[in-house]
Design a protein around this motif. Structure first.
Motif, short mmCIF file in Angstrom:
data_model
loop_
_atom_site.label_atom_id
_atom_site.label_comp_id
_atom_site.label_asym_id
_atom_site.label_seq_id
_atom_site.Cartn_x
_atom_site.Cartn_y
_atom_site.Cartn_z
N ALA A 1 0.81 -1.22 0.00
CA ALA A 1 0.00 0.00 0.00
C ALA A 1 0.85 1.27 0.00
O ALA A 1 0.37 2.33 -0.41
CB ALA A 1 -0.93 0.00 1.21
N THR A 2 2.08 1.17 0.48
CA THR A 2 2.93 2.35 0.57
C THR A 2 4.37 1.98 0.26
O THR A 2 4.71 0.80 0.13
CB THR A 2 2.89 2.95 2.00
N GLY A 3 5.21 2.99 0.18
CA GLY A 3 6.64 2.76 0.02
C GLY A 3 7.06 2.55 -1.42
O GLY A 3 6.27 2.71 -2.35
N PRO A 4 8.33 2.17 -1.59
CA PRO A 4 8.88 2.05 -2.94
C PRO A 4 8.27 0.92 -3.77
O PRO A 4 8.40 0.92 -4.99
CB PRO A 4 10.37 1.79 -2.69
N HIS A 5 7.60 -0.02 -3.13
CA HIS A 5 6.98 -1.14 -3.84
C HIS A 5 5.46 -1.01 -3.90
O HIS A 5 4.75 -2.01 -4.10
CB HIS A 5 7.39 -2.47 -3.20
N ASN A 6 4.95 0.21 -3.74
CA ASN A 6 3.52 0.49 -3.74
C ASN A 6 2.85 -0.14 -4.96
O ASN A 6 3.30 0.04 -6.09
CB ASN A 6 3.30 2.01 -3.73
N GLY A 7 1.79 -0.90 -4.71
CA GLY A 7 1.03 -1.52 -5.80
C GLY A 7 1.51 -2.89 -6.22
O GLY A 7 0.81 -3.60 -6.93
N LYS A 8 2.70 -3.28 -5.79
CA LYS A 8 3.23 -4.59 -6.15
C LYS A 8 2.74 -5.65 -5.17
O LYS A 8 2.37 -5.36 -4.04
CB LYS A 8 4.75 -4.55 -6.21
N TRP A 9 2.77 -6.91 -5.61
CA TRP A 9 2.28 -8.02 -4.81
C TRP A 9 3.45 -8.78 -4.19
O TRP A 9 4.49 -8.93 -4.81
CB TRP A 9 1.44 -8.96 -5.67
N GLY A 10 3.25 -9.28 -2.96
CA GLY A 10 4.28 -10.06 -2.29
C GLY A 10 3.73 -10.75 -1.06
O GLY A 10 2.53 -10.66 -0.76
N LEU A 11 4.60 -11.43 -0.36
CA LEU A 11 4.22 -12.10 0.88
C LEU A 11 4.01 -11.08 1.99
O LEU A 11 4.66 -10.03 1.99
CB LEU A 11 5.33 -13.08 1.30
N PRO A 12 3.14 -11.37 2.96
CA PRO A 12 3.03 -10.49 4.13
C PRO A 12 4.38 -10.48 4.86
O PRO A 12 4.93 -11.54 5.18
CB PRO A 12 1.95 -11.16 4.99
N LYS A 13 4.93 -9.30 5.09
CA LYS A 13 6.28 -9.23 5.65
C LYS A 13 6.48 -7.96 6.44
O LYS A 13 5.71 -7.02 6.35
CB LYS A 13 7.31 -9.31 4.53
N GLY A 14 7.56 -7.96 7.22
CA GLY A 14 7.91 -6.77 8.00
C GLY A 14 9.07 -7.05 8.91
O GLY A 14 9.69 -8.12 8.89
N HIS A 15 9.37 -6.05 9.74
CA HIS A 15 10.51 -6.13 10.65
C HIS A 15 10.12 -6.82 11.96
O HIS A 15 8.97 -6.76 12.40
CB HIS A 15 11.02 -4.73 10.98
N VAL A 16 11.11 -7.44 12.58
CA VAL A 16 10.95 -8.02 13.91
C VAL A 16 11.21 -6.91 14.91
O VAL A 16 12.24 -6.23 14.86
CB VAL A 16 11.93 -9.19 14.13
N GLU A 17 10.26 -6.67 15.81
CA GLU A 17 10.39 -5.63 16.82
C GLU A 17 11.34 -6.09 17.92
O GLU A 17 11.49 -7.29 18.17
CB GLU A 17 9.02 -5.32 17.42
N PRO A 18 12.01 -5.14 18.62
CA PRO A 18 12.89 -5.51 19.73
C PRO A 18 12.16 -6.37 20.76
O PRO A 18 11.03 -6.04 21.16
CB PRO A 18 13.30 -4.16 20.33
N GLY A 19 12.76 -7.48 21.15
CA GLY A 19 12.17 -8.39 22.12
C GLY A 19 11.15 -9.36 21.55
O GLY A 19 10.63 -10.20 22.27
N GLU A 20 10.85 -9.27 20.28
CA GLU A 20 9.87 -10.14 19.63
C GLU A 20 10.58 -11.30 18.94
O GLU A 20 11.64 -11.12 18.34
CB GLU A 20 9.10 -9.31 18.58
N SER A 21 10.01 -12.47 18.99
CA SER A 21 10.60 -13.61 18.29
C SER A 21 10.25 -13.53 16.81
O SER A 21 9.22 -12.94 16.44
CB SER A 21 10.08 -14.93 18.87
N PRO A 22 11.08 -14.11 15.95
CA PRO A 22 10.74 -14.13 14.52
C PRO A 22 9.38 -14.80 14.25
O PRO A 22 8.63 -14.35 13.39
CB PRO A 22 11.89 -14.91 13.89
N GLU A 23 9.08 -15.84 14.99
CA GLU A 23 7.81 -16.54 14.80
C GLU A 23 6.63 -15.63 15.13
O GLU A 23 5.66 -15.55 14.38
CB GLU A 23 7.75 -17.80 15.67
N ALA A 24 6.72 -14.92 16.26
CA ALA A 24 5.65 -13.99 16.65
C ALA A 24 5.53 -12.86 15.64
O ALA A 24 4.42 -12.43 15.31
CB ALA A 24 5.90 -13.45 18.05
N ALA A 25 6.66 -12.38 15.13
CA ALA A 25 6.64 -11.30 14.14
C ALA A 25 5.96 -11.74 12.85
O ALA A 25 5.18 -10.99 12.26
CB ALA A 25 8.06 -10.82 13.86
N ALA A 26 6.25 -12.95 12.40
CA ALA A 26 5.64 -13.46 11.17
C ALA A 26 4.12 -13.56 11.33
O ALA A 26 3.36 -13.16 10.43
CB ALA A 26 6.22 -14.82 10.79
N LEU A 27 3.65 -14.05 12.47
CA LEU A 27 2.22 -14.16 12.71
C LEU A 27 1.57 -12.79 12.85
O LEU A 27 0.45 -12.57 12.38
CB LEU A 27 1.95 -15.02 13.95
#
Length: 75
Positions: free
Chosen positions: A26-52
């Motif tokens: 919806a925003t950023g340099p890839h606006n309008g393109k399709w991809g997997l749901p993704k993002g950054h892992v927050e401090p103290g968060e596990s990668p698994e929790a971040a993915a969910l």
């Protein structure tokens, strides 16, 4: 040994009935393109929790983590 700044991100790969879930950026340099749901892992968060969390935020779906698919590094 050289030090490395950690910038950890995750993507959720959802496959059901032979179909892969994609979300449209919806925003950023890839606006309008399709991809997997993704993002950054927050401090103290596990990668698994971040993915969910990213899956729920970007698609409204819930799920469970079945394993790790891949790891990528960039210098």
């Amino acid at each position: 040994m050289a030090s490395l700044v950690c910038d950890l991100g995750v993507a959720a790969r959802v496959i059901q009935d032979g179909k892969i879930l994609l979300v449209q950026e919806a925003t950023g340099p890839h606006n309008g393109k399709w991809g997997l749901p993704k993002g950054h892992v927050e401090p103290g968060e596990s990668p698994e929790a971040a993915a969910l969390r990213e899956l729920a935020e970007e698609s409204g779906y819930t799920g469970s983590v079945m394993g790790l698919v891949g790891v990528r590094t960039a210098l």
